[in-house]
Write a protein that holds these residues in place. Sequence first.
Motif, PDB file in Angstrom:
ATOM      1  N   MET A  40       4.826  12.371  -6.473  1.00  0.00           N
ATOM      2  CA  MET A  40       4.643  12.214  -7.914  1.00  0.00           C
ATOM      3  C   MET A  40       4.243  13.539  -8.575  1.00  0.00           C
ATOM      4  N   PRO A  41       3.205  14.253  -8.083  1.00  0.00           N
ATOM      5  CA  PRO A  41       2.872  15.538  -8.719  1.00  0.00           C
ATOM      6  C   PRO A  41       3.957  16.593  -8.563  1.00  0.00           C
ATOM      7  N   THR A  42       4.721  16.532  -7.472  1.00  0.00           N
ATOM      8  CA  THR A  42       5.822  17.479  -7.291  1.00  0.00           C
ATOM      9  C   THR A  42       6.908  17.239  -8.324  1.00  0.00           C
ATOM     10  N   LEU A  43       7.266  15.981  -8.532  1.00  0.00           N
ATOM     11  CA  LEU A  43       8.280  15.650  -9.530  1.00  0.00           C
ATOM     12  C   LEU A  43       7.769  15.905 -10.944  1.00  0.00           C
ATOM     13  N   ALA A  44       6.474  15.749 -11.150  1.00  0.00           N
ATOM     14  CA  ALA A  44       5.908  16.066 -12.463  1.00  0.00           C
ATOM     15  C   ALA A  44       6.096  17.545 -12.778  1.00  0.00           C
ATOM     16  N   GLU A  45       5.814  18.389 -11.822  1.00  0.00           N
ATOM     17  CA  GLU A  45       5.984  19.834 -12.021  1.00  0.00           C
ATOM     18  C   GLU A  45       7.452  20.181 -12.195  1.00  0.00           C
ATOM     19  N   LEU A  46       8.297  19.547 -11.426  1.00  0.00           N
ATOM     20  CA  LEU A  46       9.722  19.853 -11.455  1.00  0.00           C
ATOM     21  C   LEU A  46      10.358  19.459 -12.785  1.00  0.00           C
ATOM     22  N   THR A  47       9.848  18.396 -13.399  1.00  0.00           N
ATOM     23  CA  THR A  47      10.439  17.870 -14.639  1.00  0.00           C
ATOM     24  C   THR A  47       9.650  18.237 -15.893  1.00  0.00           C
ATOM     25  N   ALA A  75       0.825  -1.208   0.000  1.00  0.00           N
ATOM     26  CA  ALA A  75       0.000   0.000   0.000  1.00  0.00           C
ATOM     27  C   ALA A  75       0.858   1.257   0.000  1.00  0.00           C
ATOM     28  N   SER A  76       1.928   1.250   0.785  1.00  0.00           N
ATOM     29  CA  SER A  76       2.812   2.410   0.850  1.00  0.00           C
ATOM     30  C   SER A  76       3.487   2.660  -0.497  1.00  0.00           C
ATOM     31  N   ARG A  77       3.943   1.603  -1.154  1.00  0.00           N
ATOM     32  CA  ARG A  77       4.645   1.751  -2.428  1.00  0.00           C
ATOM     33  C   ARG A  77       3.712   2.181  -3.547  1.00  0.00           C
ATOM     34  N   ALA A  78       2.485   1.680  -3.529  1.00  0.00           N
ATOM     35  CA  ALA A  78       1.508   2.098  -4.539  1.00  0.00           C
ATOM     36  C   ALA A  78       1.180   3.576  -4.402  1.00  0.00           C
ATOM     37  N   ALA A  79       1.041   4.050  -3.171  1.00  0.00           N
ATOM     38  CA  ALA A  79       0.778   5.470  -2.948  1.00  0.00           C
ATOM     39  C   ALA A  79       1.926   6.327  -3.466  1.00  0.00           C
ATOM     40  N   LEU A  80       3.155   5.890  -3.193  1.00  0.00           N
ATOM     41  CA  LEU A  80       4.338   6.613  -3.666  1.00  0.00           C
ATOM     42  C   LEU A  80       4.387   6.664  -5.184  1.00  0.00           C
ATOM     43  N   MET A  81       4.168   5.518  -5.821  1.00  0.00           N
ATOM     44  CA  MET A  81       4.346   5.406  -7.267  1.00  0.00           C
ATOM     45  C   MET A  81       3.216   6.029  -8.079  1.00  0.00           C
ATOM     46  N   THR A  82       2.042   6.245  -7.467  1.00  0.00           N
ATOM     47  CA  THR A  82       0.886   6.737  -8.226  1.00  0.00           C
ATOM     48  C   THR A  82       0.337   8.067  -7.742  1.00  0.00           C
ATOM     49  N   GLY A  83       0.741   8.529  -6.562  1.00  0.00           N
ATOM     50  CA  GLY A  83       0.190   9.766  -6.032  1.00  0.00           C
ATOM     51  C   GLY A  83      -1.249   9.628  -5.577  1.00  0.00           C
ATOM     52  N   THR A  84      -1.685   8.397  -5.294  1.00  0.00           N
ATOM     53  CA  THR A  84      -3.071   8.162  -4.896  1.00  0.00           C
ATOM     54  C   THR A  84      -3.143   7.418  -3.573  1.00  0.00           C
ATOM     55  N   TYR A  85      -4.266   7.633  -2.867  1.00  0.00           N
ATOM     56  CA  TYR A  85      -4.512   6.911  -1.625  1.00  0.00           C
ATOM     57  C   TYR A  85      -4.826   5.441  -1.911  1.00  0.00           C
ATOM     58  N   PRO A  86      -4.586   4.564  -0.922  1.00  0.00           N
ATOM     59  CA  PRO A  86      -5.012   3.182  -1.079  1.00  0.00           C
ATOM     60  C   PRO A  86      -6.501   3.039  -1.396  1.00  0.00           C
ATOM     61  N   GLY A  87      -7.312   3.939  -0.851  1.00  0.00           N
ATOM     62  CA  GLY A  87      -8.738   3.889  -1.130  1.00  0.00           C
ATOM     63  C   GLY A  87      -9.073   4.117  -2.593  1.00  0.00           C
ATOM     64  N   PRO A 136      -1.245  11.869 -15.109  1.00  0.00           N
ATOM     65  CA  PRO A 136      -2.356  11.152 -15.741  1.00  0.00           C
ATOM     66  C   PRO A 136      -3.607  12.009 -15.771  1.00  0.00           C
ATOM     67  N   ASP A 137      -4.530  11.672 -16.669  1.00  0.00           N
ATOM     68  CA  ASP A 137      -5.705  12.515 -16.859  1.00  0.00           C
ATOM     69  C   ASP A 137      -6.842  12.197 -15.897  1.00  0.00           C
ATOM     70  N   TYR A 138      -6.623  11.294 -14.935  1.00  0.00           N
ATOM     71  CA  TYR A 138      -7.624  11.046 -13.900  1.00  0.00           C
ATOM     72  C   TYR A 138      -7.197  11.762 -12.620  1.00  0.00           C
ATOM     73  N   GLU A 139      -8.105  11.826 -11.670  1.00  0.00           N
ATOM     74  CA  GLU A 139      -7.818  12.533 -10.424  1.00  0.00           C
ATOM     75  C   GLU A 139      -6.804  11.766  -9.576  1.00  0.00           C
ATOM     76  N   ILE A 140      -5.793  12.472  -9.104  1.00  0.00           N
ATOM     77  CA  ILE A 140      -4.891  11.901  -8.115  1.00  0.00           C
ATOM     78  C   ILE A 140      -5.054  12.693  -6.823  1.00  0.00           C
ATOM     79  N   PHE A 148      -3.665   2.603 -13.363  1.00  0.00           N
ATOM     80  CA  PHE A 148      -2.987   3.662 -12.627  1.00  0.00           C
ATOM     81  C   PHE A 148      -1.562   3.830 -13.147  1.00  0.00           C
ATOM     82  N   THR A 149      -1.252   5.046 -13.552  1.00  0.00           N
ATOM     83  CA  THR A 149       0.065   5.373 -14.089  1.00  0.00           C
ATOM     84  C   THR A 149       1.104   5.405 -12.980  1.00  0.00           C
ATOM     85  N   THR A 150       2.241   4.760 -13.199  1.00  0.00           N
ATOM     86  CA  THR A 150       3.322   4.834 -12.219  1.00  0.00           C
ATOM     87  C   THR A 150       4.211   6.045 -12.489  1.00  0.00           C
TER      88      THR A 150
END
Length: 465
Positions: free
Chosen positions: A339-346, A86-98, A351-355, A117-119
Amino acid sequence: MKSLQLFFLITAALILIMGCTPDSNQTTHEPGSDTPNIVLIFLDDAAYGDFSPFMEIRYSTPNIQSLAEEGRTFTNFYVPQAICSASRAALMTGTYPGRNQLFGAHPPKARGLDTQFTTMAEMLKENGYTTGFFGKWHLGDQEDTRPHNRGFDEMAGIMYSNDMWADHPENPEYWGQFPMHYWKNGEVMIDSVTADHQKEFTTWFTEESVDFINRNSDGPFFLYVPHPQPHVPLFVSDKFEGKSGTGLYGDVMMEIDWSVGEIVNALVENGVRENTIILFSSDNGPWLSYANHSGKTPFREGKGTTFDGGIRSPLIISYPEKIEENTVSQNTFFSIDLMPTLAELTGSQLPDYEIDGTDVWDLILGDDGTESPQEYYAFTNGQDFQGVMSGDGKWKLHVPHGYRTSPVGGRDGIPGLYQQAEIDTALFDMVHDPYEKVNVIDEYPEIAERLLRFAEEHRAKFFED
């Protein structure tokens, strides 16, 4: 007439030149550009107090200390669930486990993270990054969910936790059904991992990482190094066995520190250290039932709980000339924000769905008290929603839930036994009581009401049909 012809010639030449000039809104990745390389080192079950930048320790971690001195230490960094997958999925996708529906720790052959879900690797690869993974995946053990099909150009490692094998201390018969494979670039290189192999894991993943840097330093790269250690069973190579003088756990941490030094040295030797952002953290807190084979945290409880001993992780970020050296930040953010921070930085496309994460670069750069873009953060344990924290990290609300506590008896790789406890609705002042000892819900009814509203909204959004 000649003047008119000259005008048309000049105009045509300008149009041709402009047509060959890259659009200023496009991201370019020429060597030496400002587009940073990214190195993400993510340990397994390492505790907040395992490194000298965070607490005093009895063994030496000079390379991690140097990384902190070259960058910024974050004392209030969290993961939304203190369990591996669960922790790794949250890191890699910017989304909650829920949202991504990856809870707990997945066993061998599990489907893992849904491919919808985009990694982070897929996002960066789409933007021209070369991507490498070396370590423990734990986000899926089927053909289309393993790392070589989830955005990584190169990979080597294991697909799940290193205790999910025939030598498991509690259920070897069950885990023995699944020989642990060692993968490299989509192929099984070792059919059945042994203890001798595990002793070399930290060395192998470090050597793979250094080789990856050596071969890809002329363009932007993303290097993800999720070490299997210090998750039990603990293993260390011969070169570090007994070196700490404090036992096997200290030896393991010294070898991890060596690994950090080797990776940083490779960046320096290839002339890319200045243009590389390094992030160093852990997936959750210590597995306390293993006692002397687990790390230490000053906070309440540990792995598998939503108290800060479980979900508050150490974090160091170093980015020369961008992040001020040798500084400490108390600003709060969660792993879903990376993930969104690194997206902005780079300049990468999310992804086009809500994170659920947001860009927190201002928090990373800013002084303590920089305003958080998040109203609240949520935390879960398995599929059990257990509460929320205010976006600024000052208040934490637990809704009623059970939890494990007070492990006793574990030693030398054999786990102890937990007791089960319950907590009612509770509000904690995390500024004055970071150890979650005193429930102040009656003293601050307005804050409790606001966080309860966030909790109900989150529960309704993710945990109710």
